[in-house]
Design an enzyme around this catalytic site. Structure first.
Site, PDB file in Angstrom:
ATOM      1  N   THR A  19       0.803  -1.221   0.000  1.00  0.00           N
ATOM      2  CA  THR A  19       0.000   0.000   0.000  1.00  0.00           C
ATOM      3  C   THR A  19       0.838   1.274   0.000  1.00  0.00           C
ATOM      4  O   THR A  19       0.305   2.363  -0.195  1.00  0.00           O
ATOM      5  CB  THR A  19      -0.921   0.027   1.250  1.00  0.00           C
ATOM      6  OG1 THR A  19      -0.097  -0.276   2.391  1.00  0.00           O
ATOM      7  CG2 THR A  19      -2.029  -0.996   1.146  1.00  0.00           C
ATOM      8  N   GLY A  20       2.148   1.185   0.212  1.00  0.00           N
ATOM      9  CA  GLY A  20       2.991   2.379   0.330  1.00  0.00           C
ATOM     10  C   GLY A  20       3.456   2.907  -1.018  1.00  0.00           C
ATOM     11  O   GLY A  20       3.095   2.378  -2.072  1.00  0.00           O
ATOM     12  N   ARG A 124      21.155  -3.949   4.787  1.00  0.00           N
ATOM     13  CA  ARG A 124      22.135  -3.500   3.777  1.00  0.00           C
ATOM     14  C   ARG A 124      23.575  -3.568   4.255  1.00  0.00           C
ATOM     15  O   ARG A 124      24.483  -3.734   3.463  1.00  0.00           O
ATOM     16  CB  ARG A 124      21.848  -2.046   3.372  1.00  0.00           C
ATOM     17  CG  ARG A 124      20.701  -1.888   2.422  1.00  0.00           C
ATOM     18  CD  ARG A 124      20.599  -0.427   1.971  1.00  0.00           C
ATOM     19  NE  ARG A 124      19.266  -0.162   1.462  1.00  0.00           N
ATOM     20  CZ  ARG A 124      18.608   0.974   1.651  1.00  0.00           C
ATOM     21  NH1 ARG A 124      19.164   1.979   2.316  1.00  0.00           N
ATOM     22  NH2 ARG A 124      17.395   1.137   1.146  1.00  0.00           N
ATOM     23  N   CYS A 163      17.696   5.350  -2.252  1.00  0.00           N
ATOM     24  CA  CYS A 163      17.411   5.962  -3.561  1.00  0.00           C
ATOM     25  C   CYS A 163      18.440   7.035  -3.929  1.00  0.00           C
ATOM     26  O   CYS A 163      18.662   7.312  -5.124  1.00  0.00           O
ATOM     27  CB  CYS A 163      15.996   6.532  -3.564  1.00  0.00           C
ATOM     28  SG  CYS A 163      15.539   7.405  -2.069  1.00  0.00           S
ATOM     29  N   GLN A 190      16.608  16.233  -2.765  1.00  0.00           N
ATOM     30  CA  GLN A 190      15.796  15.023  -2.867  1.00  0.00           C
ATOM     31  C   GLN A 190      14.296  15.309  -2.886  1.00  0.00           C
ATOM     32  O   GLN A 190      13.809  16.190  -2.166  1.00  0.00           O
ATOM     33  CB  GLN A 190      16.131  14.090  -1.693  1.00  0.00           C
ATOM     34  CG  GLN A 190      17.571  13.637  -1.739  1.00  0.00           C
ATOM     35  CD  GLN A 190      17.983  12.694  -0.620  1.00  0.00           C
ATOM     36  OE1 GLN A 190      19.132  12.717  -0.219  1.00  0.00           O
ATOM     37  NE2 GLN A 190      17.079  11.865  -0.132  1.00  0.00           N
ATOM     38  N   LYS A 220      24.082   6.632   5.236  1.00  0.00           N
ATOM     39  CA  LYS A 220      23.692   5.527   4.343  1.00  0.00           C
ATOM     40  C   LYS A 220      24.372   5.680   2.994  1.00  0.00           C
ATOM     41  O   LYS A 220      24.932   4.725   2.447  1.00  0.00           O
ATOM     42  CB  LYS A 220      22.171   5.527   4.119  1.00  0.00           C
ATOM     43  CG  LYS A 220      21.351   5.061   5.292  1.00  0.00           C
ATOM     44  CD  LYS A 220      19.869   5.073   4.893  1.00  0.00           C
ATOM     45  CE  LYS A 220      18.984   4.759   6.068  1.00  0.00           C
ATOM     46  NZ  LYS A 220      17.574   4.962   5.787  1.00  0.00           N
ATOM     47  N   ARG A 250      16.190  18.019   1.362  1.00  0.00           N
ATOM     48  CA  ARG A 250      14.857  17.733   0.783  1.00  0.00           C
ATOM     49  C   ARG A 250      14.326  19.028   0.156  1.00  0.00           C
ATOM     50  O   ARG A 250      14.415  20.099   0.766  1.00  0.00           O
ATOM     51  CB  ARG A 250      13.918  17.273   1.891  1.00  0.00           C
ATOM     52  CG  ARG A 250      12.549  16.829   1.414  1.00  0.00           C
ATOM     53  CD  ARG A 250      12.475  15.404   0.932  1.00  0.00           C
ATOM     54  NE  ARG A 250      12.765  14.446   1.984  1.00  0.00           N
ATOM     55  CZ  ARG A 250      13.148  13.192   1.741  1.00  0.00           C
ATOM     56  NH1 ARG A 250      13.299  12.760   0.500  1.00  0.00           N
ATOM     57  NH2 ARG A 250      13.398  12.369   2.739  1.00  0.00           N
ATOM     58  N   HIS A 257      15.411  12.552  -7.683  1.00  0.00           N
ATOM     59  CA  HIS A 257      16.457  13.164  -6.867  1.00  0.00           C
ATOM     60  C   HIS A 257      17.516  13.789  -7.775  1.00  0.00           C
ATOM     61  O   HIS A 257      18.000  13.160  -8.728  1.00  0.00           O
ATOM     62  CB  HIS A 257      17.149  12.105  -5.999  1.00  0.00           C
ATOM     63  CG  HIS A 257      16.286  11.558  -4.896  1.00  0.00           C
ATOM     64  ND1 HIS A 257      15.061  12.088  -4.542  1.00  0.00           N
ATOM     65  CD2 HIS A 257      16.497  10.519  -4.041  1.00  0.00           C
ATOM     66  CE1 HIS A 257      14.560  11.393  -3.532  1.00  0.00           C
ATOM     67  NE2 HIS A 257      15.410  10.431  -3.217  1.00  0.00           N
ATOM     68  N   ASN A 344      13.617   8.352  -7.934  1.00  0.00           N
ATOM     69  CA  ASN A 344      13.781   7.688  -6.637  1.00  0.00           C
ATOM     70  C   ASN A 344      12.827   6.532  -6.402  1.00  0.00           C
ATOM     71  O   ASN A 344      13.182   5.577  -5.697  1.00  0.00           O
ATOM     72  CB  ASN A 344      13.644   8.696  -5.486  1.00  0.00           C
ATOM     73  CG  ASN A 344      12.377   9.502  -5.563  1.00  0.00           C
ATOM     74  OD1 ASN A 344      12.194  10.284  -6.498  1.00  0.00           O
ATOM     75  ND2 ASN A 344      11.499   9.326  -4.607  1.00  0.00           N
ATOM     76  N   THR A 345      11.625   6.574  -6.978  1.00  0.00           N
ATOM     77  CA  THR A 345      10.740   5.425  -6.725  1.00  0.00           C
ATOM     78  C   THR A 345      10.810   4.398  -7.848  1.00  0.00           C
ATOM     79  O   THR A 345      10.309   3.288  -7.698  1.00  0.00           O
ATOM     80  CB  THR A 345       9.258   5.836  -6.531  1.00  0.00           C
ATOM     81  OG1 THR A 345       8.774   6.392  -7.743  1.00  0.00           O
ATOM     82  CG2 THR A 345       9.111   6.808  -5.390  1.00  0.00           C
TER      83      THR A 345
END
Ligand SMILES: NC(=O)c1ccc[n+]([C@@H]2O[C@H](COP(=O)([O-])OP(=O)(O)OC[C@H]3O[C@@H](n4cnc5c(N)ncnc54)[C@H](OP(=O)(O)O)[C@@H]3O)[C@@H](O)[C@H]2O)c1
Length: 366
Positions: A19-20, A124, A163, A190, A220, A250, A257, A344-345
């Site tokens: 659902t995300g 990761r 991402c 981003q 990260k 952001r 991004h 990014n997605t």
């Protein structure tokens, strides 16, 4: 390439976190995929038991499907299961798109039985877990066998990178191979969708604004880039030794991004040489003919006003990293600098994960 060319039936997959933001991208990309058939959708207990379309409907009646592609009716009708109770005996592969805390609980349970390709950061940084970027470090697939042995799993966990790491590592790889890299410095701008929807970015915070801090993001990017660009030697992954410095911000952009990158090379290179290695990158991987691979992994633009997220994020169907403004940098030894845009997605989450899965199928690892 089709399943019949590979002489295989479609692989049954479950999408967890369906659902995300990233989960919806998985469904949009899997609706008519030649290798994969979605047989289960799962999310939190909040959504469990509802039809998928109902789980996406807020208390106000708003249908929270955000992808540009319409929601496939077959998915709209599927019942969402509680990820904590999902039985992995009904599928061959999991695409997981949940926050890290949930991933830490859920992913090992699935990996005991089937491969898990994840967008979350939970695993990761573990030594026996590869972080694949299509076309960049597929030789790290040797870690899958190490992980299975270490953990006694039939499946395995392989996350895609953050991402923001995606575009950076994708563009550093050809530079590393051709010229060597001494250090890399990056400032990101981003998109809001990168923050997901729980809790996501508040409109009142981001409109007319730039947020100069994204918790945990810089660490990260630094650590993942070194791991992804590391060498696979004698059944071990040696992270790349050059330092990576990131500032992550952001900005009020929906998707895509943007990153300003400064690289000190081991040996001098001209702007034309750098553009040439970007343009040539990924030809071998492209020759595999995987369904989600773009024509070029890196698109180079000579327009000084590009790349821009609104105009370039969908290049290669959201799978290409677009690089522009390649210049020499006077402040660094053998310095070059450029600006990139990466979706990014798509490449940065679900579609990148699907391309990794296509490669692992091609290699007989799924
Ligand atoms: N957004 C991006 O651009 C992007 C890019 C790369 C990586 N990622 C990573 O992808 C993951 C998902 O991010 P997102 O942006 O899609 O987040 P999101 O929009 O907030 O969606 C989170 C999903 O996880 C489910 N969920 C929450 N708690 C759960 C639990 N305890 N058990 C099972 N499912 C649970 C939610 O289900 P309910 O709807 O039922 O609450 C929802 O489906 C994160 O790890 C993120 O870091 C995101």
């Amino acid at each position: 390439m089709t399943p019949s060319q590979l002489n295989m039936r479609k692989i049954k997959v479950a999408v967890v976190g369906a659902t995300g933001v990233a989960g919806q991208q998985f469904l949009a990309s899997l609706a008519s995929h030649p290798f994969f058939e979605v047989v289960a959708l799962a999310a939190s207990a909040r959504s469990a038991g509802k039809a998928y379309a109902e789980a996406l409907t807020s208390d106000t009646g708003a249908r929270q499907w955000f992808d540009a592609e319409p929601l496939a009716p077959a998915f709209a009708r599927m019942k969402v299961q509680d990820a904590g109770r999902l039985d992995p005996s009904g599928f061959d592969l999991v695409f997981a798109a949940v926050e890290s805390d949930a991933a830490r609980e859920l992913e090992p349970r699935f990996a005991q039985a089937v491969p898990v390709i994840s967008t979350a950061s939970a695993f990761r940084y573990e030594d026996d877990v590869p972080i694949f970027i299509p076309g960049v470090n597929m030789e790290h697939a040797g870690l899958i066998e190490v992980q299975r042995r270490n953990r006694g799993w039939r499946g395995f966990i392989t996350p895609v990178p953050n991402c923001t790491t995606m575009g950076l590592a994708m563009t550093l790889k050809p530079l590393l191979a051709a010229f060597g890299v001494r250090q890399a410095i990056m400032t990101s701008m981003q998109a809001c969708s990168g923050a997901g929807r729980t809790p996501g970015v508040m409109g009142l915070d981001i409109l007319d604004n730039v947020i100069p801090y994204i918790p945990k993001e810089e660490e990260k990017v630094q650590r993942e880039t070194q791991k992804i660009l590391g060498q696979w030697v004698q059944n071990r992954l040696e992270p790349a030794a050059f330092p990576v410095s990131a500032t992550c911000t952001r900005v009020p952009v929906l998707d895509g991004h943007t990153e300003a990158v400064y690289v000190s090379l081991d040996r001098p290179a001209s702007v034309e040489e750098v553009k040439a290695v970007f343009r040539q990158f990924g030809a071998d991987f492209g020759a595999l003919g995987l369904p989600s691979n773009p024509v070029r992994l890196i698109e180079v633009t000579d327009d000084p006003f590009r790349p821009q997220p609104r105009r370039d994020r969908d290049n290669g169907n959201g799978m290409a990293t677009t690089v522009g403004r390649v210049r020499l940098d006077p402040a660094l030894a053998n310095g070059i600098k450029y600006v990139l845009v990466s979706h990014n997605t798509r490449m940065g989450a679900a579609k990148g994960a699907i391309l990794v899965a296509e490669y692992l199928v091609h290699q007989g690892l799924i």
